[in-house]
Scaffold this active site. Structure first.
Site, PDB file in Angstrom:
ATOM      1  N   ARG A  81      53.035  76.296  -5.453  1.00 39.94           N
ATOM      2  CA  ARG A  81      54.009  75.230  -5.319  1.00 39.94           C
ATOM      3  C   ARG A  81      54.338  74.656  -6.689  1.00 39.94           C
ATOM      4  NH1 ARG A  81      51.882  71.203  -3.682  1.00 39.94           N
ATOM      5  NH2 ARG A  81      49.866  72.021  -3.025  1.00 39.94           N
ATOM      6  N   TYR A 209      57.903  81.390  -2.877  1.00 41.46           N
ATOM      7  CA  TYR A 209      56.490  81.095  -2.600  1.00 41.46           C
ATOM      8  C   TYR A 209      56.298  80.141  -1.420  1.00 41.46           C
ATOM      9  CZ  TYR A 209      51.916  79.300  -2.559  1.00 41.46           C
ATOM     10  OH  TYR A 209      50.699  78.920  -2.095  1.00 41.46           O
ATOM     11  N   GLY A 211      54.756  77.247   0.142  1.00 38.19           N
ATOM     12  CA  GLY A 211      55.148  75.852   0.342  1.00 38.19           C
ATOM     13  C   GLY A 211      56.521  75.519  -0.212  1.00 38.19           C
ATOM     14  N   LYS A 218      55.476  72.365   4.371  1.00 37.42           N
ATOM     15  CA  LYS A 218      55.360  71.112   3.614  1.00 37.42           C
ATOM     16  C   LYS A 218      56.658  70.318   3.647  1.00 37.42           C
ATOM     17  CE  LYS A 218      51.304  72.611   2.360  1.00 37.42           C
ATOM     18  NZ  LYS A 218      50.052  72.071   2.835  1.00 37.42           N
ATOM     19  N   HIS A 238      48.415  65.639   6.096  1.00 37.44           N
ATOM     20  CA  HIS A 238      47.944  66.916   5.546  1.00 37.44           C
ATOM     21  C   HIS A 238      46.498  67.108   5.990  1.00 37.44           C
ATOM     22  CE1 HIS A 238      47.349  69.492   1.652  1.00 37.44           C
ATOM     23  NE2 HIS A 238      47.732  70.241   2.656  1.00 37.44           N
ATOM     24  N   SER A 260      45.134  70.761  -1.181  1.00 35.33           N
ATOM     25  CA  SER A 260      45.295  72.211  -1.047  1.00 35.33           C
ATOM     26  C   SER A 260      44.149  72.935  -1.748  1.00 35.33           C
ATOM     27  CB  SER A 260      46.607  72.647  -1.695  1.00 35.33           C
ATOM     28  OG  SER A 260      47.686  71.947  -1.119  1.00 35.33           O
ATOM     29  N   CYS A 262      40.978  73.144  -0.965  1.00 36.09           N
ATOM     30  CA  CYS A 262      39.690  72.439  -1.002  1.00 36.09           C
ATOM     31  C   CYS A 262      38.887  72.670   0.272  1.00 36.09           C
ATOM     32  CB  CYS A 262      39.893  70.945  -1.225  1.00 36.09           C
ATOM     33  SG  CYS A 262      40.452  70.534  -2.890  1.00 36.09           S
ATOM     34  N   GLY A 263      39.243  73.695   1.042  1.00 34.69           N
ATOM     35  CA  GLY A 263      38.379  74.089   2.152  1.00 34.69           C
ATOM     36  C   GLY A 263      38.773  73.591   3.531  1.00 34.69           C
ATOM     37  N   ASN A 266      38.348  76.557   5.932  1.00 35.24           N
ATOM     38  CA  ASN A 266      36.935  76.852   6.172  1.00 35.24           C
ATOM     39  C   ASN A 266      36.298  75.837   7.116  1.00 35.24           C
ATOM     40  OD1 ASN A 266      37.033  79.073   4.498  1.00 35.24           O
ATOM     41  ND2 ASN A 266      36.264  77.979   2.700  1.00 35.24           N
ATOM     42  N   ASP A 287      45.922  72.682   8.569  1.00 34.79           N
ATOM     43  CA  ASP A 287      46.684  72.142   7.430  1.00 34.79           C
ATOM     44  C   ASP A 287      47.486  70.881   7.751  1.00 34.79           C
ATOM     45  OD1 ASP A 287      47.409  72.452   4.661  1.00 34.79           O
ATOM     46  OD2 ASP A 287      49.390  73.126   5.280  1.00 34.79           O
ATOM     47  N   ASN A 376      45.502  81.846  -6.210  1.00 36.89           N
ATOM     48  CA  ASN A 376      46.208  81.229  -5.076  1.00 36.89           C
ATOM     49  C   ASN A 376      46.769  82.298  -4.136  1.00 36.89           C
ATOM     50  OD1 ASN A 376      47.184  78.991  -3.586  1.00 36.89           O
ATOM     51  ND2 ASN A 376      49.229  79.235  -4.484  1.00 36.89           N
ATOM     52  N   SER A 377      46.128  83.473  -4.099  1.00 35.23           N
ATOM     53  CA  SER A 377      46.588  84.494  -3.147  1.00 35.23           C
ATOM     54  C   SER A 377      46.287  84.012  -1.725  1.00 35.23           C
ATOM     55  CB  SER A 377      45.927  85.839  -3.433  1.00 35.23           C
ATOM     56  OG  SER A 377      44.520  85.711  -3.478  1.00 35.23           O
ATOM     57  N   ARG A 378      47.057  84.503  -0.777  1.00 33.70           N
ATOM     58  CA  ARG A 378      47.052  83.919   0.569  1.00 33.70           C
ATOM     59  C   ARG A 378      47.088  84.974   1.661  1.00 33.70           C
ATOM     60  NH1 ARG A 378      47.205  78.007   0.937  1.00 33.70           N
ATOM     61  NH2 ARG A 378      47.325  77.367  -1.234  1.00 33.70           N
ATOM     62  N   GLY A 503      29.053  76.692   6.680  1.00 35.02           N
ATOM     63  CA  GLY A 503      28.478  76.436   8.001  1.00 35.02           C
ATOM     64  C   GLY A 503      27.548  75.228   8.023  1.00 35.02           C
TER      65      GLY A 503
HETATM   66  O1  SAT Z   1      51.924  76.658  -0.532  1.00 38.73           O
HETATM   67  S1  SAT Z   1      51.530  75.732   0.501  1.00 38.73           S
HETATM   68  O2  SAT Z   1      52.011  74.400   0.150  1.00 38.73           O
HETATM   69  O3  SAT Z   1      52.103  76.146   1.756  1.00 38.73           O
HETATM   70  C1  SAT Z   1      49.849  75.695   0.653  1.00 38.73           C
HETATM   71  C2  SAT Z   1      49.276  74.520   0.026  1.00 38.73           C
HETATM   72  O4  SAT Z   1      49.393  74.348  -1.189  1.00 38.73           O
HETATM   73  O5  SAT Z   1      48.666  73.694   0.735  1.00 38.73           O
HETATM   74 MN    MN Z   2      48.095  72.405   2.623  1.00 39.15          MN
END
Ligand code: SAT
Ligand code: MN
Length: 593
Positions: A81, A209, A211, A218, A238, A260, A262-263, A266, A287, A376-378, A503
């Site tokens: 972003r 990209y 976001g 977003k 968020h 973003s 920060c888990g 998870n 999210d 920042n791969s997704r 966990g």
């Molecule tokens: O790229 S996004 O904004 O969708 C993911 C994030 O940064 O939280």
């Molecule tokens: Mn997010």
């Protein structure tokens, strides 16, 4: 408006004259070679994917181990972003507030809209009607995204409910968020993400990209959504949403806001360790949470999305098996590395990298070039594939929230967990959240910045008014959730994480649920309630007493400095800052000194 095009008026391009006129205006402006309405069908998806495989925009992954999964490589200048070129276009600067970039709608029409002129020349315009929220939910909000990127279309297909359901919703309600997106020439100097809250409109150019380009996420669900929520008395946050089931079968629902990367994913998908296995986490969302006051006086939350856009690095069968399983089919991987077996790979997926990796830029991997997968791969994966998906994920009214959790990535200062003293103190705790920056947004990584409620990049109006909206909501929720703060990222003097995380976080969630349900032992400290000795179940956990002591310690000097820093942040809002927040700040300072 400047001479964008004779037939394009501001009213039409803002969608004020309805869907057809808006589409006409977008066509006039961008001049596509072809126009294609997206219906949401499987055949259409197959066709688009074939087209992208042929053009090289997608690479097919191993169909045996990753059926219907694809790799996409972004332009290396377009991998996160871009907050610097994200604007809130309210009539006055005050409407956007000091933490947002602001541009007047006139200035935007004059200077940004012309970038769309002929932008789709020789390209196909895809029209994607989409719905955020379950179709029969009072929460649902429709949008239409116009784009010239098939990658965006296929991601939107996963992340939202696209096609005829959305179109029906628009015909029924007469309302939609018009979102115009074009890749342009993917030039960072001509990249703009523009939001017009009064019209629910979004213009995005120059980036493909996540976001920046998947406008339901977003842009609509948070920046525009937070405006709608303020006006209509609900909250767009968020936040992940999870349910924790105890051994008696009671489920406590919690919503948690972390910045973003920060888990959130998870935590939302947590699987407890063997010794805590009689507790279970149900995922509702990872999210975004839209929260309304229910008839029963509680706060109810829904996840408006239909997919996960999760951070790949660090995700593994050790750290998040549910995310691994969710993304093993029907998913798109962006900027990950590729193995010899045509499978995706990223740092942290396996302890050692497999031989013969191709990096995210399609080069044989050389560690001197940096990580194999972009930090920042997704993965983009359908929510429906999540093994522990809550049966209430699609529930039109959502789930009742008992605890709100704020958190950030803090090597120091913030203890493992504490509870706010009251709702308004909780709003102050949220407003004062600090976190180290991550690769999810462009800029330096690892710098502590204030990121209130993890909404700094996503609040679509003046953040002082946003704090005020939180205070107002607190007055109007008869049975409000309790508010907490957690930090999984505290480090020892020698730079090692003190808490095992993942966990094991179930132990902290259990205390939070107990407190939210009126039980759980706590001691009062200047910053809030902390677990009393023995109140956290640490059975079977390999952690030293010293580490636990540091994790639960509050260093007064650090906290005074932290509070001062928060004060500097809050002062930028001047008189607009709600008196309640100012009072909480003063009270916290007093308790510390
Ligand atoms: O790229 S996004 O904004 O969708 C993911 C994030 O940064 O939280
Ligand atoms: Mn997010």
């Amino acid at each position: 408006m400047a001479d964008v095009s004779a037939n394009v008026t501001i009213d039409s391009i803002m969608g004020r004259n309805g869907l057809e006129k808006w589409i006409d205006a977008c066509v006039q402006l961008t001049k596509p070679a072809k126009i294609r309405w997206c219906t949401g069908s499987k055949e259409e998806s197959n066709e688009f994917i074939s087209e992208m495989l042929a053009s090289g925009e997608l690479v097919q992954l191993n169909p045996e181990t990753y059926p219907n999964c694809y790799l996409h490589r972004s332009n290396p200048n377009d991998v996160a972003r871009t907050e610097k070129v994200t604007f809130i276009c309210t009539p006055t600067r005050d409407g956007a507030g000091p933490t947002n970039n602001w541009m007047s709608p006139e200035n935007a029409a004059e200077n940004v809209l012309p970038l769309f002129k002929n932008a789709m020349n020789g390209r196909t315009m895809y029209i994607i009607p989409y719905l955020m929220g379950a179709p029969d939910s009072p929460f649902a909000i429709a949008g239409v995204e116009i784009t010239d990127s098939l990658y965006v279309v296929e991601n939107m297909r996963i992340m939202t409910r696209i096609g005829n359901t959305a179109l029906e919703h628009i015909r029924r309600t007469g309302k939609f968020s018009p979102g115009l997106h074009s890749l342009g020439d993917v030039n960072p100097d001509k990249r703009f993400i523009m939001h017009f809250p009064e019209d629910r409109a979004v213009w995005s150019i120059g980036s493909g990209y996540g976001g920046n380009a998947l406008l339901g996420k977003k842009c609509l669900a948070l920046r525009i959504g937070s405006n709608i929520g303020r006006n209509d008395g609900w909250m767009a946050e968020h936040m992940l949403i999870l349910g924790m089931e105890d051994p008696q079968g009671n489920i406590t629902y919690m919503a948690a806001a972390f910045p973003s990367a920060c888990g959130k994913t998870n935590l939302a998908m947590l699987i407890p360790p063997e010794i805590q296995k009689n507790y279970k986490i149900w995922t509702v969302g990872d999210d975004i949470a839209w929260m309304r006051i229910g008839e029963d006086g509680r706060l109810w939350a829904t996840n408006p999305e239909a997919g996960f856009f999760g951070v790949a690095p660090g995700t593994s069968y050790d750290t998040n098996p549910n995310a691994m399983d969710t993304s093993h089919s029907n998913s798109i991987f962006t900027n990950v590395a590729l193995t010899q077996k045509n499978e995706p790979w990223w740092e942290g997926m396996t302890p050692t990298p497999p031989d013969g990796l191709i990096d995210w830029q399609n080069r044989p991997w050389n560690p001197e070039n940096g990580p194999a997968a972009h930090p920042n791969s997704r993965f983009t994966a359908p929510t429906s594939q999540c093994p522990n998906l809550s049966p209430h994920y699609n529930d039109p009214k959502g789930v009742p929230i008992s605890a709100i959790i704020f958190g950030g990535r803090r090597a120091h200062v913030a203890p493992l967990v504490y509870q706010s003293l009251s709702w308004n103190h909780g709003v102050y705790v949220g407003a004062s959240v600090g976190s180290e920056t991550t690769a999810a947004a462009e800029g330096k990584v690892g710098m502590v910045r204030r990121d209130p409620m993890a909404m700094l990049p996503f609040c679509g109006y003046n953040m002082a008014d946003y704090f005020g909206h939180w205070v107002e909501m607190g007055k109007n929720i008869p049975n409000p959730p309790k508010i907490f703060h957690v930090n999984w990222f505290r480090k020892s003097a020698d730079g090692k994480f003190l808490w095992p995380g993942f966990g094991e976080n179930i132990r902290v969630l259990r205390w939070i649920a107990e407190r939210a349900n009126g039980r759980g032992e706590a001691v009062a400290t200047p910053i809030g309630y902390m677990p009393a000795n023995g109140a956290l179940d640490l059975t079977g956990l390999q952690i030293s007493d010293e580490a636990m002591a540091e994790l639960t310690s509050i260093h007064k000097d650090e906290w005074l400095a932290e509070t001062e820093d928060t004060g500097v942040f809050l002062n930028q809002f001047g008189d607009r800052l709600p008196a309640e927040i100012r009072a909480e700040f003063a009270a916290q300072k007093q308790r510390l000194s």
